[in-house]
Design a protein around this motif. Structure first.
Motif, PDB file in Angstrom:
ATOM      1  N   SER A   1       1.923   8.448  -0.776  1.00  0.00           N
ATOM      2  CA  SER A   1       1.203   8.280  -1.968  1.00  0.00           C
ATOM      3  C   SER A   1       0.998   9.849  -2.411  1.00  0.00           C
ATOM      4  O   SER A   1       0.951  10.810  -1.740  1.00  0.00           O
ATOM      5  CB  SER A   1      -0.148   7.882  -1.942  1.00  0.00           C
ATOM      6  OG  SER A   1      -1.094   8.721  -0.912  1.00  0.00           O
ATOM      7  N   SER A   2       0.795  10.032  -3.782  1.00  0.00           N
ATOM      8  CA  SER A   2       0.443  11.227  -4.342  1.00  0.00           C
ATOM      9  C   SER A   2      -1.175  10.875  -4.593  1.00  0.00           C
ATOM     10  O   SER A   2      -1.629  10.190  -4.106  1.00  0.00           O
ATOM     11  CB  SER A   2       0.996  11.315  -5.691  1.00  0.00           C
ATOM     12  OG  SER A   2       0.779  10.255  -6.855  1.00  0.00           O
ATOM     13  N   ALA A   3      -1.716  11.631  -5.459  1.00  0.00           N
ATOM     14  CA  ALA A   3      -3.362  11.584  -6.025  1.00  0.00           C
ATOM     15  C   ALA A   3      -3.371  10.256  -6.619  1.00  0.00           C
ATOM     16  O   ALA A   3      -4.369   9.681  -6.505  1.00  0.00           O
ATOM     17  CB  ALA A   3      -3.621  12.754  -6.835  1.00  0.00           C
ATOM     18  N   THR A   4      -2.200   9.564  -7.245  1.00  0.00           N
ATOM     19  CA  THR A   4      -2.678   8.521  -8.205  1.00  0.00           C
ATOM     20  C   THR A   4      -1.441   7.543  -7.791  1.00  0.00           C
ATOM     21  O   THR A   4      -1.627   6.610  -8.366  1.00  0.00           O
ATOM     22  CB  THR A   4      -2.476   8.942  -9.727  1.00  0.00           C
ATOM     23  OG1 THR A   4      -1.051   9.570  -9.881  1.00  0.00           O
ATOM     24  CG2 THR A   4      -3.594   9.886  -9.877  1.00  0.00           C
ATOM     25  N   LYS A   5      -0.417   7.622  -7.166  1.00  0.00           N
ATOM     26  CA  LYS A   5       0.627   6.716  -7.087  1.00  0.00           C
ATOM     27  C   LYS A   5       0.916   6.535  -5.629  1.00  0.00           C
ATOM     28  O   LYS A   5       1.191   7.507  -4.738  1.00  0.00           O
ATOM     29  CB  LYS A   5       1.919   7.296  -7.947  1.00  0.00           C
ATOM     30  CG  LYS A   5       2.793   6.025  -7.843  1.00  0.00           C
ATOM     31  CD  LYS A   5       3.938   6.654  -8.962  1.00  0.00           C
ATOM     32  CE  LYS A   5       4.990   5.400  -9.166  1.00  0.00           C
ATOM     33  NZ  LYS A   5       5.954   5.964 -10.251  1.00  0.00           N
ATOM     34  N   GLU A   6       1.249   5.344  -5.201  1.00  0.00           N
ATOM     35  CA  GLU A   6       1.712   4.640  -3.814  1.00  0.00           C
ATOM     36  C   GLU A   6       3.235   4.546  -3.893  1.00  0.00           C
ATOM     37  O   GLU A   6       3.536   3.496  -4.912  1.00  0.00           O
ATOM     38  CB  GLU A   6       0.755   3.694  -3.328  1.00  0.00           C
ATOM     39  CG  GLU A   6       0.747   3.238  -2.032  1.00  0.00           C
ATOM     40  CD  GLU A   6       0.031   2.232  -1.588  1.00  0.00           C
ATOM     41  OE1 GLU A   6      -1.024   2.623  -1.160  1.00  0.00           O
ATOM     42  OE2 GLU A   6       0.291   1.216  -1.434  1.00  0.00           O
ATOM     43  N   VAL A   7       4.003   4.876  -2.959  1.00  0.00           N
ATOM     44  CA  VAL A   7       5.113   4.167  -2.900  1.00  0.00           C
ATOM     45  C   VAL A   7       5.293   3.664  -1.447  1.00  0.00           C
ATOM     46  O   VAL A   7       4.856   4.207  -0.451  1.00  0.00           O
ATOM     47  CB  VAL A   7       6.457   5.433  -3.101  1.00  0.00           C
ATOM     48  CG1 VAL A   7       7.613   4.938  -2.397  1.00  0.00           C
ATOM     49  CG2 VAL A   7       6.430   5.889  -4.384  1.00  0.00           C
ATOM     50  N   VAL A   8       6.179   2.489  -1.340  1.00  0.00           N
ATOM     51  CA  VAL A   8       6.228   1.828  -0.274  1.00  0.00           C
ATOM     52  C   VAL A   8       7.700   1.970   0.211  1.00  0.00           C
ATOM     53  O   VAL A   8       8.634   1.469  -0.433  1.00  0.00           O
ATOM     54  CB  VAL A   8       5.589   0.350   0.003  1.00  0.00           C
ATOM     55  CG1 VAL A   8       5.744  -0.262   1.343  1.00  0.00           C
ATOM     56  CG2 VAL A   8       4.118   0.211  -0.558  1.00  0.00           C
ATOM     57  N   ILE A   9       7.939   2.242   1.321  1.00  0.00           N
ATOM     58  CA  ILE A   9       9.508   1.915   1.828  1.00  0.00           C
ATOM     59  C   ILE A   9       9.494   0.985   2.916  1.00  0.00           C
ATOM     60  O   ILE A   9       8.521   0.866   3.678  1.00  0.00           O
ATOM     61  CB  ILE A   9       9.972   3.507   2.809  1.00  0.00           C
ATOM     62  CG1 ILE A   9       9.751   4.784   1.866  1.00  0.00           C
ATOM     63  CG2 ILE A   9      11.498   3.371   3.235  1.00  0.00           C
ATOM     64  CD1 ILE A   9      10.257   5.918   2.473  1.00  0.00           C
ATOM     65  N   GLY A  10      10.339  -0.042   2.715  1.00  0.00           N
ATOM     66  CA  GLY A  10      10.453  -1.094   3.503  1.00  0.00           C
ATOM     67  C   GLY A  10      11.593  -1.853   3.387  1.00  0.00           C
ATOM     68  O   GLY A  10      12.320  -1.988   2.261  1.00  0.00           O
ATOM     69  N   PHE A  11      12.046  -2.851   4.367  1.00  0.00           N
ATOM     70  CA  PHE A  11      13.078  -3.651   4.073  1.00  0.00           C
ATOM     71  C   PHE A  11      13.155  -4.619   2.873  1.00  0.00           C
ATOM     72  O   PHE A  11      14.183  -4.951   2.460  1.00  0.00           O
ATOM     73  CB  PHE A  11      13.170  -4.649   5.560  1.00  0.00           C
ATOM     74  CG  PHE A  11      13.527  -3.795   6.575  1.00  0.00           C
ATOM     75  CD1 PHE A  11      14.018  -2.436   6.682  1.00  0.00           C
ATOM     76  CD2 PHE A  11      12.641  -3.946   7.912  1.00  0.00           C
ATOM     77  CE1 PHE A  11      14.030  -1.544   7.908  1.00  0.00           C
ATOM     78  CE2 PHE A  11      12.669  -3.161   9.111  1.00  0.00           C
ATOM     79  CZ  PHE A  11      13.379  -1.913   9.051  1.00  0.00           C
ATOM     80  N   ASP A  12      12.101  -5.009   2.680  1.00  0.00           N
ATOM     81  CA  ASP A  12      11.900  -5.838   1.192  1.00  0.00           C
ATOM     82  C   ASP A  12      11.437  -5.205   0.053  1.00  0.00           C
ATOM     83  O   ASP A  12      10.983  -5.692  -1.103  1.00  0.00           O
ATOM     84  CB  ASP A  12      10.740  -6.890   1.620  1.00  0.00           C
ATOM     85  CG  ASP A  12       9.345  -6.019   2.057  1.00  0.00           C
ATOM     86  OD1 ASP A  12       9.119  -5.119   2.105  1.00  0.00           O
ATOM     87  OD2 ASP A  12       8.377  -6.902   1.929  1.00  0.00           O
ATOM     88  N   GLN A  13      11.720  -3.896   0.041  1.00  0.00           N
ATOM     89  CA  GLN A  13      11.484  -2.988  -1.000  1.00  0.00           C
ATOM     90  C   GLN A  13      12.507  -2.383  -1.824  1.00  0.00           C
ATOM     91  O   GLN A  13      13.534  -2.399  -1.081  1.00  0.00           O
ATOM     92  CB  GLN A  13      10.260  -1.917  -0.709  1.00  0.00           C
ATOM     93  CG  GLN A  13       9.016  -2.113   0.075  1.00  0.00           C
ATOM     94  CD  GLN A  13       8.201  -2.891  -0.680  1.00  0.00           C
ATOM     95  OE1 GLN A  13       7.917  -2.204  -1.913  1.00  0.00           O
ATOM     96  NE2 GLN A  13       7.489  -3.968  -0.456  1.00  0.00           N
ATOM     97  N   PRO A  14      12.423  -2.116  -2.758  1.00  0.00           N
ATOM     98  CA  PRO A  14      13.411  -1.517  -3.508  1.00  0.00           C
ATOM     99  C   PRO A  14      13.878  -0.042  -2.857  1.00  0.00           C
ATOM    100  O   PRO A  14      13.083   0.510  -2.328  1.00  0.00           O
ATOM    101  CB  PRO A  14      12.915  -1.001  -4.861  1.00  0.00           C
ATOM    102  CG  PRO A  14      11.887  -1.938  -5.409  1.00  0.00           C
ATOM    103  CD  PRO A  14      11.300  -2.434  -4.098  1.00  0.00           C
ATOM    104  N   PHE A  15      15.169   0.200  -2.713  1.00  0.00           N
ATOM    105  CA  PHE A  15      15.482   1.454  -2.225  1.00  0.00           C
ATOM    106  C   PHE A  15      14.837   2.653  -2.468  1.00  0.00           C
ATOM    107  O   PHE A  15      14.651   2.681  -3.866  1.00  0.00           O
ATOM    108  CB  PHE A  15      17.019   1.504  -2.561  1.00  0.00           C
ATOM    109  CG  PHE A  15      17.669   2.817  -1.747  1.00  0.00           C
ATOM    110  CD1 PHE A  15      18.399   2.230  -0.190  1.00  0.00           C
ATOM    111  CD2 PHE A  15      17.983   3.988  -2.019  1.00  0.00           C
ATOM    112  CE1 PHE A  15      18.925   3.228   0.549  1.00  0.00           C
ATOM    113  CE2 PHE A  15      18.447   4.943  -1.248  1.00  0.00           C
ATOM    114  CZ  PHE A  15      18.888   4.672   0.012  1.00  0.00           C
TER     115      PHE A  15
END
Lengths: 302, 302
Positions: free
Chosen positions: B7-21
């Motif tokens: 995450s940043s201060a305001t945004k989360e990103v998820v890395i995972g097999f079911d997630q966009p590259f």
């Protein structure tokens, strides 16, 4: 090692896991091409000739030939088309018809060892097509559907493929000569269509030990920017075990995908085909200044 | 299900097999960019600013930030760069340094949950980096080499990855927070480089159950038409389990590859991202006539 060996009178092509991806040109097919259908029905093969030459020049290792025209004499037209194409280009052909008499007429005039497109898992199809494959000692595309239609369950499709391979063996046909089409659904209609095919291809390769093919552009039906999607479907499927596809070789992105897959799968020795196609030409007058292709690439990049 | 949450201060990103590259932009890195190195050393961050904005606009979900400049105060410059970039764009960052003091300086100013790039399988690296990862509760890129160097044997590289995951667990760090880099060799030097990585990625996903990343363009070192090769390496690797890459998002072909892989892996719901990017614009004045993008695509096709 699985090897499907096809030939024309003068040229052999091998489909296999250790071979370059086999691009089978799809253009000689009047389905959905009204003008071509009318021409072929009237005995005008000028478009067929142009399509044969252009597809081989663009990188097709084989050509599919179909003469399915409503209310026409398909056996005669298919045989004439095959003779004409074999007189023009030296790649092996795939003889494509759902009519057994047309397949037989095509096989009777074919010079070499063709691929027959296709047999399904339906008993009637198996019992009519497989004896022809044995009689002419050739190879066949096996489409993994049966009397119940096309299953959305990849395990069912795998079992249909297994049934066809086993029935072929009963007829004395080696699994080397059965090229399975796992059936590609449009990704726009079924989000799992890609992963299903990738999983099926892996089983076809590891468990059934057969070569595979598909109608490439099915995947992108109804979706924009189809060529790029087709190209990545090709390379991802090749990474999963796909060894050939029936496709339009006139689309540069798809050919790029096949050539990149060869490099990355380690079947383009020393990357030689890639480098020959894409290296920067050297101008002998001006030293090593890149030109031509590099400029074209720059324009294509956004 | 494996999930690496950044995450940043305001945004989360998820890395995972079911997630966009997860596209991690590589541009903010003075290695091999003399002008950028001189600017950053002199406190001029104008290129950093431009690179940050352009990469996010082009589709980067995260940005890698590196300040490795010879004879410069790397901890200070890295911290300043991170603060600056976090003030400009809201994507999470990867804090990239081989110097522990620089990582610590970056972590001290970072807002959110970053990725730390990187730890290796060398004992000294493990014992210095892993406590930092635990202290700051973040995630780490694990590079699968150790004191013996980079093995050409993918089984050895897998065992190094396993060692790092186990050592991380000893430090109280979940496997969710270890993103393994299987190490990509240039395909021009080693024909098996692609297949090796595909096989390794499958084992990382199925056996070790970890996310993965790589330096994408390594694969095409010394080969012409690199962007197309990189793009297909990306999609083929994504089919094998790769869930992120450190890459240049300003290259359209590579972004096309990531977006196509999302569609074909079934992680672009209803193909929505693809369709939004590539659909034909409708001109309200002229009905449904395609324009603009379609014309641009036609020019790009040979």
């Amino acid at each position: 090692m699985t090897r499907t060996i096809l030939s024309s009178a003068t040229k052999e092509v091998v489909i296999g896991f250790d071979q370059p991806f086999c691009v089978i040109g799809e253009r000689i097919n009047p389905t959905g091409r009204k003008k071509l259908a009318a021409e072929m029905k009237a005995g005008d093969y000028s478009t067929v000739e142009a399509d044969a030459i252009a597809q081989v020049a663009a990188g097709a290792a084989m050509l599919d030939v179909n003469a399915g025209i409503p209310l026409a004499d398909e056996p005669r037209i298919l045989a004439e088309t095959i003779e004409l194409v074999q007189g023009l280009v030296n790649v092996p052909l795939s003889i494509d018809s759902s009519i057994i008499e047309a397949l037989e007429a095509g096989l009777a005039v074919y010079k070499g060892r063709p691929l027959v497109n296709s047999v399904t898992g339906e008993d009637e199809s198996l019992e009519r097509v497989l004896p022809l494959i044995k009689k002419y000692d050739c190879a066949v595309v096996a489409i993994s559907n049966d009397e119940t239609g096309i299953s959305e369950d990849p395990d069912v499709r795998f079992e249909v493929a297994r049934k066809i391979v086993e029935r072929a063996q009963d007829h004395g046909i080696s699994r080397n000569d059965v090229v399975v089409d796992p059936l590609v659904m449009p990704i726009g209609a079924m989000a799992t269509a890609g992963r299903q095919v990738f999983a099926l291809l892996k089983r076809l390769r590891e468990e059934l030990k057969v070569n595979s093919t598909c109608g490439l552009s099915n995947i992108s039906f109804g979706i924009p920017n189809r060529h790029v999607l087709n190209a990545h479907f090709l390379s991802m499927a090749a990474a999963s075990g796909l060894t050939s596809a029936i496709m339009n070789p006139l689309h540069a992105q798809e050919i790029d995908g096949a050539m990149a897959a060869n490099v990355l799968n380690g079947v383009d020795g020393d990357c030689a085909s890639w480098i020959v196609k894409y290296r920067e030409p050297v101008d002998p007058e001006a030293g090593a200044r890149p030109r031509g292709r590099e400029n074209r690439r720059r324009r294509r990049a956004v």
